[in-house]
Design a protein around this motif. Structure first.
Motif, PDB file in Angstrom:
ATOM      1  N   VAL A 168      67.484  63.049  72.900  1.00 26.90           N
ATOM      2  CA  VAL A 168      67.486  61.820  73.711  1.00 26.90           C
ATOM      3  C   VAL A 168      67.755  62.167  75.167  1.00 26.90           C
ATOM      4  O   VAL A 168      67.101  61.652  76.075  1.00 26.90           O
ATOM      5  CB  VAL A 168      68.542  60.827  73.190  1.00 26.90           C
ATOM      6  N   ASP A 181      71.732  56.314  75.339  1.00 22.33           N
ATOM      7  CA  ASP A 181      71.702  56.850  73.986  1.00 22.33           C
ATOM      8  C   ASP A 181      70.481  56.388  73.194  1.00 22.33           C
ATOM      9  O   ASP A 181      70.381  56.685  71.999  1.00 22.33           O
ATOM     10  CB  ASP A 181      72.972  56.450  73.234  1.00 22.33           C
ATOM     11  N   SER A 182      69.567  55.678  73.807  1.00 22.54           N
ATOM     12  CA  SER A 182      68.361  55.246  73.102  1.00 22.54           C
ATOM     13  C   SER A 182      67.221  55.063  74.080  1.00 22.54           C
ATOM     14  O   SER A 182      67.434  54.809  75.270  1.00 22.54           O
ATOM     15  CB  SER A 182      68.610  53.945  72.338  1.00 22.54           C
ATOM     16  N   LEU A 199      61.646  53.821  68.411  1.00 24.90           N
ATOM     17  CA  LEU A 199      62.954  53.989  69.038  1.00 24.90           C
ATOM     18  C   LEU A 199      63.568  55.317  68.628  1.00 24.90           C
ATOM     19  O   LEU A 199      63.579  55.675  67.447  1.00 24.90           O
ATOM     20  CB  LEU A 199      63.875  52.845  68.617  1.00 24.90           C
ATOM     21  N   GLN A 244      67.222  57.252  68.856  1.00 30.71           N
ATOM     22  CA  GLN A 244      68.626  56.880  69.065  1.00 30.71           C
ATOM     23  C   GLN A 244      69.545  58.039  68.742  1.00 30.71           C
ATOM     24  O   GLN A 244      69.262  58.862  67.859  1.00 30.71           O
ATOM     25  CB  GLN A 244      68.966  55.698  68.143  1.00 30.71           C
ATOM     26  N   ARG A 245      70.664  58.124  69.465  1.00 28.95           N
ATOM     27  CA  ARG A 245      71.742  59.044  69.116  1.00 28.95           C
ATOM     28  C   ARG A 245      73.049  58.262  69.170  1.00 28.95           C
ATOM     29  O   ARG A 245      73.152  57.244  69.882  1.00 28.95           O
ATOM     30  CB  ARG A 245      71.805  60.219  70.089  1.00 28.95           C
ATOM     31  N   ALA A 295      62.542  54.149  62.872  1.00 28.45           N
ATOM     32  CA  ALA A 295      63.087  54.745  64.095  1.00 28.45           C
ATOM     33  C   ALA A 295      63.358  56.223  63.870  1.00 28.45           C
ATOM     34  O   ALA A 295      63.235  56.744  62.758  1.00 28.45           O
ATOM     35  CB  ALA A 295      64.380  54.035  64.508  1.00 28.45           C
ATOM     36  N   TRP A 355      66.391  59.233  64.607  1.00 31.08           N
ATOM     37  CA  TRP A 355      67.840  59.372  64.801  1.00 31.08           C
ATOM     38  C   TRP A 355      68.172  60.828  65.063  1.00 31.08           C
ATOM     39  O   TRP A 355      67.732  61.717  64.329  1.00 31.08           O
ATOM     40  CB  TRP A 355      68.570  58.869  63.565  1.00 31.08           C
TER      41      TRP A 355
END
Length: 305
Positions: free
Chosen positions: A34, A43-44, A70, A72-73, A170, A172
């Motif tokens: 990210v 964070d996204s 998306l 994300q973290r 998404a 991750w």
């Protein structure tokens, strides 16, 4: 910028499909995926992703066969907070491994229940945590094929084309251990969450289960009310989010031991546990799973209004 960002003004990374596939253009273990695309405080973000020459490509521009999704973290992502001094302490085999890619399958039954499995206690990463079925993508596999294979390997459930619909939820960014306070990073993944919708109810699906005890120690089907409270227990949050007060006291699970399966119950509070900042982990739902559940709940919103 990472190796692999070879086009001027276009940022992209290639992620390992397996540790055996060691092409030079890949994501660096010591750089957050990210963070590669946006400022460290975020964070996204939305990215484009897809398979490209047996590698999983993440880019800020569209490419042939890509999907926009998306990425994300968690705010406490260890790679995000890893200092230069800490990075220097990582073993060479860890630094050189790069970032692996995996797939996780959120299986929704016709009764709107979602399958979660408890990882075996002796697994090397994230043992004893509740997650959807999933694992590594093998070279040459499509994302859906990898998800179906992992679902079958872990639960015995074989879904054929025409027996379900699906969508990508998404991406991750996952690191183990999940917090720097619990130790230096050992493994770094991008997990692709897929949502599979089955027209069968959970009892029908479960009749075809033959779980692999080496991977799975228990499984359960959770309804939206419980999952909403699970998703509300945000790991690393300074303030506890409000959860429903009318939850059942216990959750019925199927536990596997020595080749047999038995129905038992565990406290609902187990699913509401959050990741401890120090010491041994606790039985809980993984942080990435909570993120995926929140997205899944959003897909139900139009149907429940």
């Amino acid at each position: 910028m990472l190796k692999g960002a070879t086009m001027e003004n276009v940022r992209k990374v290639l992620v390992h499909l397996s540790k055996e596939n060691s092409r030079p253009q890949r994501a660096n273990f010591q750089q957050s995926i990210v963070g590669h695309f946006c400022a460290a405080c975020k964070d996204s973000l939305m990215v484009n992703c897809g398979l490209n020459q047996h590698q999983f490509l993440i880019s800020d521009t569209a490419f042939a066969g890509s999907r926009q999704v998306l990425l994300q973290r968690p705010p406490f992502c260890p790679i995000k907070h890893l200092s230069d001094a800490q990075a220097a302490l990582l073993p060479a085999e860890t630094r050189d491994r790069g970032v692996d890619v995996g797939v996780a399958v959120l299986l929704q039954s016709a009764s709107q229940k979602v399958l979660l499995t408890r990882r075996a206690k002796d697994l090397s990463i994230f043992p004893n945590l509740w997650v959807p079925p999933g694992g590594h993508i093998e070279p040459g596999e499509q994302l859906l094929d990898a998800g179906l294979r992992e679902l079958q390997e872990e639960t015995g459930l074989c879904l054929q084309a025409g027996e379900f619909s699906w969508k990508m939820l998404a991406l991750w960014e996952s690191v183990y251990p999940p917090m720097l306070s619990r130790g230096l990073p050992k493994r770094h993944h991008v997990v692709v969450y897929l949502l599979l919708l089955s027209p069968e109810n959970h009892q029908q699906l479960q009749m075809r289960f033959k779980p692999d005890e080496a991977e799975v120690s228990a499984y359960t089907w959770l309804e939206p009310q419980v999952l909403a409270s699970v998703a509300a227990t945000e790991d690393g949050a300074r303030h506890t989010m409000k959860v429903a007060g009318d939850l059942p006291q216990v959750i019925r699970i199927t536990e596997l031991e020595h080749g047999s399966a038995k129905t038992t119950t565990i406290p609902t509070a187990t699913f509401l546990n959050t990741a401890p900042p120090e010491g041994e982990d606790v039985e809980r739902v993984s942080t990435g799973t909570k993120f995926a559940i929140r997205l899944w709940l959003d897909t139900l919103a139009p149907q429940t209004e």
